[in-house]
Design a protein around this motif. Structure first.
Motif, mmCIF file in Angstrom:
data_model
loop_
_atom_site.group_PDB
_atom_site.id
_atom_site.type_symbol
_atom_site.label_atom_id
_atom_site.label_comp_id
_atom_site.label_asym_id
_atom_site.label_seq_id
_atom_site.Cartn_x
_atom_site.Cartn_y
_atom_site.Cartn_z
ATOM 1 N N THR A 69 4.203 3.365 0.239
ATOM 2 C CA THR A 69 2.778 3.549 0.013
ATOM 3 C C THR A 69 2.336 2.835 -1.262
ATOM 4 O OG1 THR A 69 3.118 5.559 -1.277
ATOM 5 C CG2 THR A 69 2.833 5.830 1.115
ATOM 6 N N GLN A 70 1.031 2.639 -1.377
ATOM 7 C CA GLN A 70 0.476 2.045 -2.592
ATOM 8 C C GLN A 70 0.831 2.913 -3.797
ATOM 9 O OE1 GLN A 70 -3.846 1.024 -4.587
ATOM 10 N NE2 GLN A 70 -3.786 1.292 -2.401
ATOM 11 N N ARG A 71 0.719 4.211 -3.638
ATOM 12 C CA ARG A 71 1.014 5.143 -4.731
ATOM 13 C C ARG A 71 2.453 4.975 -5.218
ATOM 14 N NH1 ARG A 71 3.104 10.368 -4.651
ATOM 15 N NH2 ARG A 71 2.466 11.663 -6.382
ATOM 16 N N LEU A 72 3.398 4.934 -4.298
ATOM 17 C CA LEU A 72 4.807 4.763 -4.659
ATOM 18 C C LEU A 72 5.033 3.408 -5.329
ATOM 19 C CD1 LEU A 72 7.772 5.840 -4.503
ATOM 20 C CD2 LEU A 72 7.935 4.593 -2.339
ATOM 21 N N TYR A 97 4.981 -8.429 -4.623
ATOM 22 C CA TYR A 97 3.761 -8.991 -5.214
ATOM 23 C C TYR A 97 2.879 -9.610 -4.124
ATOM 24 C CZ TYR A 97 0.803 -11.818 -8.290
ATOM 25 O OH TYR A 97 -0.273 -12.392 -8.939
ATOM 26 N N ARG A 98 3.488 -10.381 -3.226
ATOM 27 C CA ARG A 98 2.721 -10.997 -2.127
ATOM 28 C C ARG A 98 2.139 -9.937 -1.195
ATOM 29 N NH1 ARG A 98 6.916 -14.771 -2.572
ATOM 30 N NH2 ARG A 98 8.056 -13.934 -0.813
ATOM 31 N N GLN A 99 2.872 -8.845 -0.986
ATOM 32 C CA GLN A 99 2.366 -7.777 -0.130
ATOM 33 C C GLN A 99 1.174 -7.076 -0.786
ATOM 34 O OE1 GLN A 99 3.522 -7.731 3.032
ATOM 35 N NE2 GLN A 99 4.745 -9.414 2.228
ATOM 36 N N PHE A 100 1.211 -6.924 -2.109
ATOM 37 C CA PHE A 100 0.055 -6.379 -2.830
ATOM 38 C C PHE A 100 -1.163 -7.272 -2.593
ATOM 39 C CE2 PHE A 100 2.499 -3.297 -5.064
ATOM 40 C CZ PHE A 100 1.681 -2.558 -5.902
ATOM 41 N N GLN A 101 -0.968 -8.584 -2.673
ATOM 42 C CA GLN A 101 -2.072 -9.523 -2.464
ATOM 43 C C GLN A 101 -2.631 -9.414 -1.054
ATOM 44 O OE1 GLN A 101 0.117 -13.084 -3.650
ATOM 45 N NE2 GLN A 101 -1.299 -13.337 -5.374
ATOM 46 N N VAL A 102 -1.747 -9.404 -0.058
ATOM 47 C CA VAL A 102 -2.171 -9.308 1.338
ATOM 48 C C VAL A 102 -2.936 -8.008 1.569
ATOM 49 C CG1 VAL A 102 -1.319 -9.036 3.717
ATOM 50 C CG2 VAL A 102 -0.326 -10.788 2.231
ATOM 51 N N GLU A 107 -1.591 0.959 8.782
ATOM 52 C CA GLU A 107 -0.930 2.037 8.046
ATOM 53 C C GLU A 107 -1.307 2.020 6.565
ATOM 54 O OE1 GLU A 107 1.185 4.432 9.078
ATOM 55 O OE2 GLU A 107 1.386 3.805 11.157
ATOM 56 N N ASP A 108 -1.835 0.901 6.085
ATOM 57 C CA ASP A 108 -2.082 0.656 4.667
ATOM 58 C C ASP A 108 -0.826 0.956 3.853
ATOM 59 O OD1 ASP A 108 -3.525 -0.215 2.453
ATOM 60 O OD2 ASP A 108 -4.243 1.787 1.972
ATOM 61 N N ARG A 109 0.284 0.431 4.362
ATOM 62 C CA ARG A 109 1.588 0.625 3.726
ATOM 63 C C ARG A 109 2.425 -0.630 3.926
ATOM 64 N NH1 ARG A 109 2.498 6.204 6.857
ATOM 65 N NH2 ARG A 109 1.071 7.467 5.643
ATOM 66 N N ILE A 110 3.414 -0.763 3.057
ATOM 67 C CA ILE A 110 4.402 -1.824 3.235
ATOM 68 C C ILE A 110 5.540 -1.240 4.061
ATOM 69 C CG2 ILE A 110 6.055 -3.347 2.095
ATOM 70 C CD1 ILE A 110 4.143 -3.310 -0.359
ATOM 71 N N ARG A 111 5.851 -1.933 5.136
ATOM 72 C CA ARG A 111 6.967 -1.519 5.992
ATOM 73 C C ARG A 111 8.209 -2.274 5.528
ATOM 74 N NH1 ARG A 111 6.580 -3.241 12.074
ATOM 75 N NH2 ARG A 111 6.997 -5.225 11.072
ATOM 76 N N MET A 112 9.234 -1.533 5.140
ATOM 77 C CA MET A 112 10.492 -2.150 4.770
ATOM 78 C C MET A 112 11.512 -1.824 5.848
ATOM 79 S SD MET A 112 12.730 -1.927 1.247
ATOM 80 C CE MET A 112 13.561 -0.364 1.559
ATOM 81 N N LEU A 113 11.761 -2.812 6.700
ATOM 82 C CA LEU A 113 12.794 -2.661 7.715
ATOM 83 C C LEU A 113 14.129 -2.958 7.059
ATOM 84 C CD1 LEU A 113 11.042 -4.560 10.636
ATOM 85 C CD2 LEU A 113 11.442 -2.100 10.502
ATOM 86 N N ALA A 114 15.140 -2.145 7.375
ATOM 87 C CA ALA A 114 16.425 -2.282 6.698
ATOM 88 C C ALA A 114 17.586 -2.183 7.676
ATOM 89 C CB ALA A 114 16.558 -1.211 5.624
ATOM 90 N N ASP A 115 18.557 -3.059 7.478
ATOM 91 C CA ASP A 115 19.854 -2.925 8.132
ATOM 92 C C ASP A 115 20.694 -2.021 7.255
ATOM 93 O OD1 ASP A 115 19.461 -4.558 10.354
ATOM 94 O OD2 ASP A 115 20.202 -6.353 9.350
ATOM 95 N N LEU A 116 21.202 -0.940 7.835
ATOM 96 C CA LEU A 116 22.047 -0.006 7.109
ATOM 97 C C LEU A 116 23.510 -0.336 7.387
ATOM 98 C CD1 LEU A 116 20.187 3.307 8.051
ATOM 99 C CD2 LEU A 116 19.746 1.815 6.110
ATOM 100 N N TRP A 164 -4.469 -4.574 -2.692
ATOM 101 C CA TRP A 164 -4.245 -3.480 -3.621
ATOM 102 C C TRP A 164 -4.535 -3.943 -5.041
ATOM 103 C CZ3 TRP A 164 1.154 -1.416 -1.639
ATOM 104 C CH2 TRP A 164 0.979 -0.794 -0.405
ATOM 105 N N PRO A 165 -4.929 -3.040 -5.933
ATOM 106 C CA PRO A 165 -5.180 -3.417 -7.334
ATOM 107 C C PRO A 165 -3.948 -4.066 -7.964
ATOM 108 C CG PRO A 165 -5.961 -1.187 -6.899
ATOM 109 C CD PRO A 165 -5.184 -1.619 -5.684
#
Length: 161
Positions: free
Chosen positions: A35-38, A136-141, A15-24, A144-145
């Motif tokens: 997304t990288q842009r966000l 930060y770690r997700q950017f490294q994985v 997906e080239d995205r970070i997935r944030m799973l959340a308990d609501l 991403w710039p």
């Protein structure tokens, strides 16, 4: 407003995205695709908040103080069972988020696609530092710039001091 009680972040390469799973609130779960842009827009604002939350000192370099606070937040992080993707009720690809940065923490407001109440991720300063370390770690994985991250943040990583 819906409260995000617990989140788990993971970079998903396909997906080239970070997935944030959340308990609501309640028993619901949702996934927010960051997304990288966000993230490249959000990170500098949160870094700015962290930098302005640290007191000025004539005795210690501010970057060093911020790096130590960030490193300490990592040491205090408690690892718990991650949020699982089973029972997801919503999947959201936010184009933008709202950010509130009071003195003692931060809140990120995520829209929900159903047009209902937005979801709020409320964090203390300690939790914000811990959340930022995960991002930060997700950017490294992701590869991403990294120019949105200040040098003091990179120095806070274990083994970098």
């Amino acid at each position: 407003m819906v409260k995000l009680k617990k989140v788990t972040l993971q970079y998903i390469e396909i997906e080239d995205r970070i997935r944030m799973l959340a308990d609501l609130d309640g028993e619901e779960r949702a996934v927010f695709w960051l997304t990288q842009r966000l993230c490249r827009r959000l990170v500098p604002k949160l870094v700015h908040h962290l930098e302005h939350s640290a007191p000025d000192s004539h005795l210690v370099d501010k970057g060093l103080m911020l790096s130590v606070q960030q490193h300490d937040a990592g040491w205090q992080q408690k690892f718990s069972e991650p949020v699982r993707s089973t029972g997801l009720s919503r999947s959201v690809l936010p184009e933008k988020v709202d950010l509130f940065c009071p003195a003692g923490g931060a809140a990120i407001i995520f829209p929900l696609d159903d047009g209902g109440e937005p979801a709020r991720l409320q964090m203390t300063m300690l939790e914000l530092r811990q959340w930022m370390a995960v991002i930060y770690r997700q950017f490294q994985v992701a590869g991403w710039p990294m120019e949105v991250w200040p040098q003091w943040f990179a120095l806070s990583e274990p083994g970098k001091n």
